[in-house]
Design an enzyme around this catalytic site. Structure first.
Site, PDB file in Angstrom:
ATOM      1  N   LYS A 205       0.842  -1.202   0.000  1.00 48.93           N
ATOM      2  CA  LYS A 205       0.000   0.000   0.000  1.00 48.93           C
ATOM      3  C   LYS A 205       0.879   1.255   0.000  1.00 48.93           C
ATOM      4  O   LYS A 205       0.668   2.172  -0.767  1.00 48.93           O
ATOM      5  CB  LYS A 205      -0.930  -0.013   1.221  1.00 48.93           C
ATOM      6  CG  LYS A 205      -1.835   1.179   1.286  1.00 48.93           C
ATOM      7  CD  LYS A 205      -2.853   1.059   2.407  1.00 48.93           C
ATOM      8  CE  LYS A 205      -3.594   2.396   2.546  1.00 48.93           C
ATOM      9  NZ  LYS A 205      -4.598   2.372   3.602  1.00 48.93           N
ATOM     10  N   GLU A 211      10.402  -4.793   4.651  1.00 50.46           N
ATOM     11  CA  GLU A 211      10.497  -6.201   4.235  1.00 50.46           C
ATOM     12  C   GLU A 211      10.210  -6.357   2.746  1.00 50.46           C
ATOM     13  O   GLU A 211      10.928  -7.045   2.012  1.00 50.46           O
ATOM     14  CB  GLU A 211       9.492  -7.062   5.016  1.00 50.46           C
ATOM     15  CG  GLU A 211       9.765  -7.174   6.504  1.00 50.46           C
ATOM     16  CD  GLU A 211       9.039  -6.113   7.314  1.00 50.46           C
ATOM     17  OE1 GLU A 211       8.822  -4.982   6.794  1.00 50.46           O
ATOM     18  OE2 GLU A 211       8.696  -6.399   8.480  1.00 50.46           O
ATOM     19  N   GLY A 265      -5.165  -1.591   4.547  1.00 50.85           N
ATOM     20  CA  GLY A 265      -4.345  -2.724   4.101  1.00 50.85           C
ATOM     21  C   GLY A 265      -5.011  -4.072   4.357  1.00 50.85           C
ATOM     22  O   GLY A 265      -5.069  -4.939   3.488  1.00 50.85           O
ATOM     23  N   ARG A 266      -5.568  -4.250   5.552  1.00 53.78           N
ATOM     24  CA  ARG A 266      -6.149  -5.563   5.892  1.00 53.78           C
ATOM     25  C   ARG A 266      -7.544  -5.760   5.297  1.00 53.78           C
ATOM     26  O   ARG A 266      -8.164  -6.796   5.506  1.00 53.78           O
ATOM     27  CB  ARG A 266      -6.131  -5.761   7.413  1.00 53.78           C
ATOM     28  CG  ARG A 266      -6.679  -4.598   8.211  1.00 53.78           C
ATOM     29  CD  ARG A 266      -6.312  -4.700   9.680  1.00 53.78           C
ATOM     30  NE  ARG A 266      -6.749  -3.515  10.421  1.00 53.78           N
ATOM     31  CZ  ARG A 266      -6.045  -2.418  10.586  1.00 53.78           C
ATOM     32  NH1 ARG A 266      -4.846  -2.313  10.031  1.00 53.78           N
ATOM     33  NH2 ARG A 266      -6.511  -1.393  11.286  1.00 53.78           N
ATOM     34  N   GLU A 351      -5.197  -6.359  14.614  1.00 54.69           N
ATOM     35  CA  GLU A 351      -4.622  -5.070  14.214  1.00 54.69           C
ATOM     36  C   GLU A 351      -5.717  -3.998  14.217  1.00 54.69           C
ATOM     37  O   GLU A 351      -5.450  -2.831  14.453  1.00 54.69           O
ATOM     38  CB  GLU A 351      -3.965  -5.173  12.832  1.00 54.69           C
ATOM     39  CG  GLU A 351      -3.071  -3.987  12.505  1.00 54.69           C
ATOM     40  CD  GLU A 351      -2.184  -4.207  11.285  1.00 54.69           C
ATOM     41  OE1 GLU A 351      -0.974  -4.467  11.448  1.00 54.69           O
ATOM     42  OE2 GLU A 351      -2.693  -4.117  10.148  1.00 54.69           O
ATOM     43  N   HIS A 382      -5.561 -32.986  17.773  1.00 54.19           N
ATOM     44  CA  HIS A 382      -4.429 -33.815  18.196  1.00 54.19           C
ATOM     45  C   HIS A 382      -3.283 -32.959  18.719  1.00 54.19           C
ATOM     46  O   HIS A 382      -2.153 -33.439  18.829  1.00 54.19           O
ATOM     47  CB  HIS A 382      -3.977 -34.698  17.033  1.00 54.19           C
ATOM     48  CG  HIS A 382      -5.057 -35.640  16.594  1.00 54.19           C
ATOM     49  ND1 HIS A 382      -5.232 -36.891  17.160  1.00 54.19           N
ATOM     50  CD2 HIS A 382      -6.063 -35.489  15.702  1.00 54.19           C
ATOM     51  CE1 HIS A 382      -6.286 -37.475  16.602  1.00 54.19           C
ATOM     52  NE2 HIS A 382      -6.805 -36.645  15.714  1.00 54.19           N
ATOM     53  N   LYS A 508       9.124  -0.955  14.481  1.00 55.34           N
ATOM     54  CA  LYS A 508       9.778  -0.619  13.210  1.00 55.34           C
ATOM     55  C   LYS A 508      10.855   0.446  13.430  1.00 55.34           C
ATOM     56  O   LYS A 508      11.959   0.344  12.915  1.00 55.34           O
ATOM     57  CB  LYS A 508       8.747  -0.053  12.215  1.00 55.34           C
ATOM     58  CG  LYS A 508       7.753  -1.050  11.666  1.00 55.34           C
ATOM     59  CD  LYS A 508       6.877  -0.365  10.621  1.00 55.34           C
ATOM     60  CE  LYS A 508       5.661  -1.189  10.269  1.00 55.34           C
ATOM     61  NZ  LYS A 508       4.740  -0.517   9.352  1.00 55.34           N
TER      62      LYS A 508
END
Ligand code: F6P
Length: 540
Positions: A205, A211, A265-266, A351, A382, A508
């Site tokens: 965005k 990253e 963004g999400r 978030e 399990h 960050k």
């Protein structure tokens, strides 16, 4: 407004006090119609919340809270493009991305629909060009491998949906996702790529995320080393709101796919951020995904709170979190194809609503988003279900299952459903020691006296089951939009701005400060002894 200080909240507190430890098995014993009374159906979806620790009175009080907290008013502010993300001065208009009608959708005075349609058409053409081999790589070979480079909302939505829709994947094209700065992520994907057939989508965005930028630079170097600088134009496209930064990175504006700051963004899988997904499943399926989400939008805005699925999920979460004291919610999809849904919802829910300051800048007076975690059934059974059954904590569970399988092998699906329904039954009903000593247990009689306490299940663990007809692009669109609206509604009920994320910034900033220290370019003086010790150790 804050629901917390209203009489509706106080009423719910009183009901919670009176409800105390009432056991779900007693609620079921008292009301043979409990399933009918506490379940909703909407277009191929059944929401069974009869195994939640509620009564009709509690549900009615939650419905009152919905109105007292003025959730409908915030809904209409969102729909009319008001800047409800007030800390960033932005509208929240991701619904426009799936709006198929002819009516305009305004942000300020600007109808955003022409831009939305133009971008969808551009995506459609691009997908067709790739699928039909009209878009060729620098050596003239067709593209067979797409690598989406992005993180957070620029990764989780398309990756989760591409995984969920494996049964709908286009043939002859492979789509991979790289997000982590850890070189293991990019390297392991590149190991299976040939430069001549690979196309990278850099999705961000902001187009500044460390990253993503680092991975994009490394991918570019890998490509250039094999095919030369001129190949970049045919092997890199970008998706962002920041067209200038895309150009500065060296990607042709022709190969850029834009979206806008009114898409969080999400909440962006519906935008050009979904390009990797559209390439994976084909544009027709992508449009079906949008159609499913649009159907859920219509439901959310039209259905009264009593019949409203996102509203019901939000209100149950308020009940469990703020009145019963749950700190967590387990998300348990009985669908291997939904294996990435818990990760996607972790970002969407935590978030968005993991906040401690309300919309008015005041400390929140109540708990906000619970910790969401989970795993597919039956795998989780399990691993960690032991703790849900006997760990003594309150863990509301959310089961998701489909009536029809998306992949079919004889007898698998009925077994899968039997486990799903058995787990919610077991969590609800439990098994007490009298039943064990009465022979209800299948344990050998000799073991009963000493093992009975160990074999006791207290039950009373609340759960919701969402049963859908089948998993396909339409129903996945419905499902994602269901959770988006639930998140919005919870933000409204808690008086939180669900659309900013300042909590990710500090780490960050500190990482930028520590990087030169780790690389030995700056002194470690002035930082705490633990961090300094770790840096010193890493420098060896
Ligand atoms: O760090 C959090 C975050 O800002 C998320 O909200 C976002 O989805 C992710 O980073 C990636 O951001 P971008 O799409 O700008 O690269």
């Amino acid at each position: 407004m804050t629901a917390k200080n209203t009489s509706a909240w106080t009423e719910l507190q009183n009901l919670a006090d009176a409800f105390g430890g009432t056991h779900l098995r007693d609620l079921f014993a008292r009301d043979a119609q409990r399933f009918e009374h506490f379940s909703l159906r909407y277009e191929g979806m059944l929401l069974d919340f009869s195994k939640q620790r509620i009564t009709s009175e509690i549900l009615a009080a939650l419905h009152t809270l919905w109105h007292v907290a003025e959730v409908p008013a915030l809904m209409s502010s969102m729909r009319t493009g008001e800047l409800i993300n007030q800390t960033e001065g932005r509208a929240v208009m991701h619904m426009a991305l799936r709006h198929s009608g002819a009516e305009p959708r305004y942000v300020g005075r600007n109808d955003v629909m022409p831009d939305v349609r133009r971008m969808l058409n551009k995506m459609e053409k691009f997908c067709a060009d790739i699928h039909l081999g009209r878009w060729r790589g620098a050596t003239g070979e067709p593209i067979r491998h797409i690598v989406n480079i992005g993180i957070g909302g620029s990764d989780l939505g398309p990756k989760m949906a591409a995984r969920a829709l494996t049964a709908n994947r286009a043939k002859n094209i492979r789509v991979d996702f790289v997000s982590n700065i850890d070189a293991a992520d990019l390297s392991s994907v590149l190991e299976n790529c040939t430069p001549a057939n690979t196309l990278f989508i850099v999705a961000s965005k902001t187009f500044t995320t460390q990253e993503t930028m680092r991975n994009a630079v490394s991918a570019r170097a890998w490509l250039v080393a094999a095919l030369g600088e001129a190949a970049v134009a045919k092997h890199f496209v970008a998706v962002s709101t920041n067209l200038k930064a895309i150009a500065a990175f060296g990607i042709d504006p022709e190969n850029s796919f834009e979206f806008w700051d009114w898409v969080g963004g999400r909440f962006s899988v519906w935008s050009a951020i979904g390009l990797s997904l559209a390439l994976a499943i084909g544009m027709e399926n992508f449009r079906q995904l949008l159609a499913g989400a649009e159907a859920m939008d219509k439901h959310f805005f039209a259905a009264p709170v009593e019949k409203n699925l996102p509203a019901t999920l939000a209100l149950l979460e308020v009940w469990n979190t703020n009145f019963l004291g749950a700190q967590t919610r387990a998300l348990l999809p009985y669908s291997q194809s939904l294996e990435l849904l818990p990760r996607f919802l972790q970002q969407l829910e935590m978030e968005s609503n993991g906040k401690h300051i309300d919309r008015d800048g005041n400390p929140l007076q109540c708990a906000s988003a619970p910790i969401v975690w989970g795993e597919t059934g039956t795998n989780g059974q399990h691993a960690f279900y032991q703790l849900i059954h006997q760990g003594g904590r309150l863990i509301p569970c959310e089961f998701i299952a489909f009536i029809e399988p998306d992949f079919d092998l004889p007898e698998h699906h009925a077994m899968l459903l039997s486990h799903c329904f058995a787990q919610s039954e077991a969590l609800m009903i439990g098994k007490i020691s009298e039943e064990i000593s009465n022979g209800v247990s299948s344990a050998p009689t000799g073991e009963i006296p000493s093992l009975a306490p160990y074999k006791t299940f207290l039950g009373n663990q609340p759960s919701t089951t969402l049963l859908l007809d089948r998993l396909n692009p339409f129903s996945l669109g419905q499902l994602i939009a269901l959770y988006e609206h639930k998140v919005f509604a919870l933000g409204a009920l808690w008086n939180i701005n669900s659309f900013d994320q300042f909590g990710v910034e500090l780490g960050k900033q500190l990482a930028s400060r520590l990087l030169p220290m780790i690389e030995g370019r700056a002194s470690i003086e002035g930082i705490d002894s633990s961090t300094a010790g770790l840096i010193a150790a890493s420098r060896k």
